[in-house]
Write a protein that holds these residues in place. Structure first.
Motif, PDB file in Angstrom:
ATOM      1  N   SER A   1     -51.222 -20.525 -28.562  1.00  0.00           N
ATOM      2  CA  SER A   1     -52.539 -20.925 -29.052  1.00  0.00           C
ATOM      3  C   SER A   1     -53.314 -19.721 -29.565  1.00  0.00           C
ATOM      4  N   ALA A   2     -52.790 -18.512 -29.321  1.00  0.00           N
ATOM      5  CA  ALA A   2     -53.408 -17.285 -29.823  1.00  0.00           C
ATOM      6  C   ALA A   2     -52.315 -16.263 -30.085  1.00  0.00           C
ATOM      7  N   THR A   3     -52.419 -15.565 -31.209  1.00  0.00           N
ATOM      8  CA  THR A   3     -51.429 -14.534 -31.548  1.00  0.00           C
ATOM      9  C   THR A   3     -52.079 -13.171 -31.766  1.00  0.00           C
ATOM     10  N   ASP A   4     -53.383 -13.075 -31.498  1.00  0.00           N
ATOM     11  CA  ASP A   4     -54.062 -11.789 -31.650  1.00  0.00           C
ATOM     12  C   ASP A   4     -53.824 -10.927 -30.421  1.00  0.00           C
ATOM     13  N   GLY A   5     -54.059  -9.640 -30.563  1.00  0.00           N
ATOM     14  CA  GLY A   5     -53.959  -8.735 -29.425  1.00  0.00           C
ATOM     15  C   GLY A   5     -52.561  -8.676 -28.844  1.00  0.00           C
ATOM     16  N   GLU A   6     -52.490  -8.629 -27.513  1.00  0.00           N
ATOM     17  CA  GLU A   6     -51.221  -8.502 -26.815  1.00  0.00           C
ATOM     18  C   GLU A   6     -51.032  -9.725 -25.927  1.00  0.00           C
ATOM     19  N   ARG A   7     -49.972 -10.508 -26.180  1.00  0.00           N
ATOM     20  CA  ARG A   7     -49.740 -11.781 -25.506  1.00  0.00           C
ATOM     21  C   ARG A   7     -48.291 -11.813 -25.027  1.00  0.00           C
ATOM     22  N   PHE A   8     -48.067 -11.409 -23.784  1.00  0.00           N
ATOM     23  CA  PHE A   8     -46.688 -11.225 -23.327  1.00  0.00           C
ATOM     24  C   PHE A   8     -46.156 -12.430 -22.562  1.00  0.00           C
TER      25      PHE A   8
ATOM     26  N   HIS B   1     -41.609  -5.749 -21.190  1.00  0.00           N
ATOM     27  CA  HIS B   1     -42.677  -6.653 -21.637  1.00  0.00           C
ATOM     28  C   HIS B   1     -42.346  -7.154 -23.035  1.00  0.00           C
ATOM     29  N   HIS B   2     -42.098  -8.452 -23.102  1.00  0.00           N
ATOM     30  CA  HIS B   2     -41.707  -9.127 -24.337  1.00  0.00           C
ATOM     31  C   HIS B   2     -42.696 -10.244 -24.635  1.00  0.00           C
ATOM     32  N   GLY B   3     -43.100 -10.359 -25.885  1.00  0.00           N
ATOM     33  CA  GLY B   3     -44.019 -11.426 -26.246  1.00  0.00           C
ATOM     34  C   GLY B   3     -44.476 -11.306 -27.676  1.00  0.00           C
ATOM     35  N   ILE B   4     -45.795 -11.399 -27.867  1.00  0.00           N
ATOM     36  CA  ILE B   4     -46.402 -11.350 -29.198  1.00  0.00           C
ATOM     37  C   ILE B   4     -47.349 -10.151 -29.245  1.00  0.00           C
ATOM     38  N   ARG B   5     -47.272  -9.381 -30.344  1.00  0.00           N
ATOM     39  CA  ARG B   5     -48.063  -8.148 -30.420  1.00  0.00           C
ATOM     40  C   ARG B   5     -48.263  -7.741 -31.884  1.00  0.00           C
ATOM     41  N   ASN B   6     -49.186  -6.833 -32.096  1.00  0.00           N
ATOM     42  CA  ASN B   6     -49.378  -6.184 -33.402  1.00  0.00           C
ATOM     43  C   ASN B   6     -49.673  -7.171 -34.533  1.00  0.00           C
TER      44      ASN B   6
ATOM     45  N   GLY C   1     -49.306 -10.652 -34.468  1.00  0.00           N
ATOM     46  CA  GLY C   1     -48.586 -11.909 -34.563  1.00  0.00           C
ATOM     47  C   GLY C   1     -47.088 -11.823 -34.685  1.00  0.00           C
ATOM     48  N   PHE C   2     -46.482 -10.690 -34.311  1.00  0.00           N
ATOM     49  CA  PHE C   2     -45.026 -10.549 -34.366  1.00  0.00           C
ATOM     50  C   PHE C   2     -44.427 -10.722 -32.971  1.00  0.00           C
ATOM     51  N   LEU C   3     -43.249 -11.340 -32.886  1.00  0.00           N
ATOM     52  CA  LEU C   3     -42.495 -11.244 -31.650  1.00  0.00           C
ATOM     53  C   LEU C   3     -42.226  -9.766 -31.388  1.00  0.00           C
ATOM     54  N   HIS C   4     -42.331  -9.363 -30.143  1.00  0.00           N
ATOM     55  CA  HIS C   4     -42.293  -7.935 -29.812  1.00  0.00           C
ATOM     56  C   HIS C   4     -41.407  -7.718 -28.593  1.00  0.00           C
ATOM     57  N   SER C   5     -40.669  -6.612 -28.609  1.00  0.00           N
ATOM     58  CA  SER C   5     -39.790  -6.241 -27.509  1.00  0.00           C
ATOM     59  C   SER C   5     -40.139  -4.842 -27.035  1.00  0.00           C
ATOM     60  N   ALA C   6     -40.299  -4.663 -25.713  1.00  0.00           N
ATOM     61  CA  ALA C   6     -40.703  -3.350 -25.203  1.00  0.00           C
ATOM     62  C   ALA C   6     -40.146  -3.108 -23.807  1.00  0.00           C
ATOM     63  N   HIS C   7     -39.847  -1.834 -23.534  1.00  0.00           N
ATOM     64  CA  HIS C   7     -39.362  -1.397 -22.229  1.00  0.00           C
ATOM     65  C   HIS C   7     -40.302  -0.346 -21.627  1.00  0.00           C
TER      66      HIS C   7
ATOM     67  N   ASN D   1     -47.117  -5.918 -16.532  1.00  0.00           N
ATOM     68  CA  ASN D   1     -47.739  -4.887 -15.700  1.00  0.00           C
ATOM     69  C   ASN D   1     -48.729  -5.467 -14.695  1.00  0.00           C
ATOM     70  N   GLY D   2     -48.243  -6.390 -13.871  1.00  0.00           N
ATOM     71  CA  GLY D   2     -49.090  -6.979 -12.851  1.00  0.00           C
ATOM     72  C   GLY D   2     -49.834  -8.213 -13.304  1.00  0.00           C
ATOM     73  N   GLY D   3     -49.723  -8.590 -14.568  1.00  0.00           N
ATOM     74  CA  GLY D   3     -50.372  -9.804 -15.052  1.00  0.00           C
ATOM     75  C   GLY D   3     -51.336  -9.607 -16.195  1.00  0.00           C
ATOM     76  N   GLU D   4     -51.466  -8.391 -16.699  1.00  0.00           N
ATOM     77  CA  GLU D   4     -52.393  -8.143 -17.806  1.00  0.00           C
ATOM     78  C   GLU D   4     -51.791  -8.625 -19.131  1.00  0.00           C
ATOM     79  N   ALA D   5     -52.616  -8.584 -20.196  1.00  0.00           N
ATOM     80  CA  ALA D   5     -52.178  -8.915 -21.558  1.00  0.00           C
ATOM     81  C   ALA D   5     -51.466 -10.256 -21.599  1.00  0.00           C
ATOM     82  N   GLY D   6     -52.095 -11.273 -21.016  1.00  0.00           N
ATOM     83  CA  GLY D   6     -51.472 -12.561 -20.823  1.00  0.00           C
ATOM     84  C   GLY D   6     -51.235 -13.356 -22.096  1.00  0.00           C
ATOM     85  N   TYR D   7     -50.117 -14.038 -22.105  1.00  0.00           N
ATOM     86  CA  TYR D   7     -49.805 -15.004 -23.152  1.00  0.00           C
ATOM     87  C   TYR D   7     -50.783 -16.168 -23.060  1.00  0.00           C
ATOM     88  N   ARG D   8     -51.078 -16.782 -24.205  1.00  0.00           N
ATOM     89  CA  ARG D   8     -51.909 -17.983 -24.222  1.00  0.00           C
ATOM     90  C   ARG D   8     -51.221 -19.067 -25.049  1.00  0.00           C
ATOM     91  N   GLY D   9     -51.047 -20.218 -24.428  1.00  0.00           N
ATOM     92  CA  GLY D   9     -50.387 -21.325 -25.093  1.00  0.00           C
ATOM     93  C   GLY D   9     -49.411 -22.010 -24.159  1.00  0.00           C
TER      94      GLY D   9
END
Length: 253
Positions: free
Chosen positions: A80-87, A97-102, A104-110, A176-184
């Motif tokens: 429901s949101a693709t702005d910011g960091e949505r993991f 941490h994998h999700g949506i970032r930058n 509106g792109f699918l993002h992969s990070a270690h 990272n403990g629950g921050e940068a939450g996905y929405r949707g």
């Protein structure tokens, strides 16, 4: 682990038989109507900044330091949101941490070695039958230090990636403990300690359940398990010798 949220409980049962129960934290609602072309379209989890915690999956001993460190994480998502960091996937202390970032792109990070997919979701229209849902998959091959992002069963990015840096247990819907939450909405969550092949990811995006346990040759072992560990349906046969009830995907592709 495999979660389809069909029970519509704040405690999501692990349908993989491994008993890795996921417990809701924060703004999480279980709703009618999951991914329409997924294998369990009856229900989904609505995340509005909340997440699920899976204390039974230690991200170091059971992922990073297990075997060659390979893993696969997949989900049907309807953001429901693709702005910011949505993991969509993370852990309690840094690391994966994998999700949506930058934007509106699918993002992969270690926690380092971060990469975007090639497709901006704001400009992407999934198949009409999917009702706005997309299938996202993140695969890491520890033997070759290669990461891959898939969108609706097709490779959206692949490249070199070092092992994850962090600790703690699995989180679904944050990092990272629950921050940068996905929405949707999320549905059909699957986690493996192996790197699934492109054909496996395509099958999931086509509606195969992460908990598939077909046994078409009738030998008592899930065909997908046999194909994963032996590469055929004849080598292992003769029943579930260790009583593990392991269930994996169809690896015939």
């Amino acid at each position: 682990a495999y979660y389809n949220f069909e029970g519509k409980s704040s405690t999501a049962l692990d349908r993989s038989f491994n008993d890795n129960t996921a417990t809701a934290s924060g703004a999480v609602t279980l709703v009618d109507g999951g991914a329409p072309t997924g294998s369990s379209p009856g229900a989904a989890a609505q995340l509005d900044g909340g997440h699920f915690r899976v204390p039974g999956i230690d991200m170091n001993s059971q992922i990073r330091d297990a075997g060659d460190g390979s893993y696969t994480m997949t989900a049907w998502i309807k953001p429901s949101a693709t702005d910011g960091e949505r993991f969509v996937f993370g852990q309690t202390n840094q690391g994966i941490h994998h999700g949506i970032r930058n934007g509106g792109f699918l993002h992969s990070a270690h926690w380092g070695a971060d990469w975007n997919g090639a497709t901006n979701l704001n400009n992407y229209t999934p198949a009409e039958a999917q009702g706005g849902w997309i299938h996202a998959a993140w695969v890491y091959d520890g033997a070759t230090d290669t990461g891959t992002i898939y969108l609706d069963g097709k490779q959206d990015w692949t490249g070199a990636k070092r092992p994850p840096q962090g600790s703690g247990t699995l989180i679904i819907g944050g990092r990272n403990g629950g921050e940068a939450g996905y929405r949707g909405l999320v549905d059909e969550i699957g986690i493996w300690d192996v790197a699934l092949r492109p054909g496996n990811i395509a099958n999931l995006a086509a509606g195969l359940s992460p908990g598939s346990s077909a046994d078409e040759d009738g030998d008592g072992l899930a065909d997908a398990w046999e194909n994963l560990y032996a590469g055929d349906l004849t080598t292992l046969g003769g029943g579930d010798r260790d009583g593990s009830l392991l269930t994996y995907l169809d690896f015939n592709n």
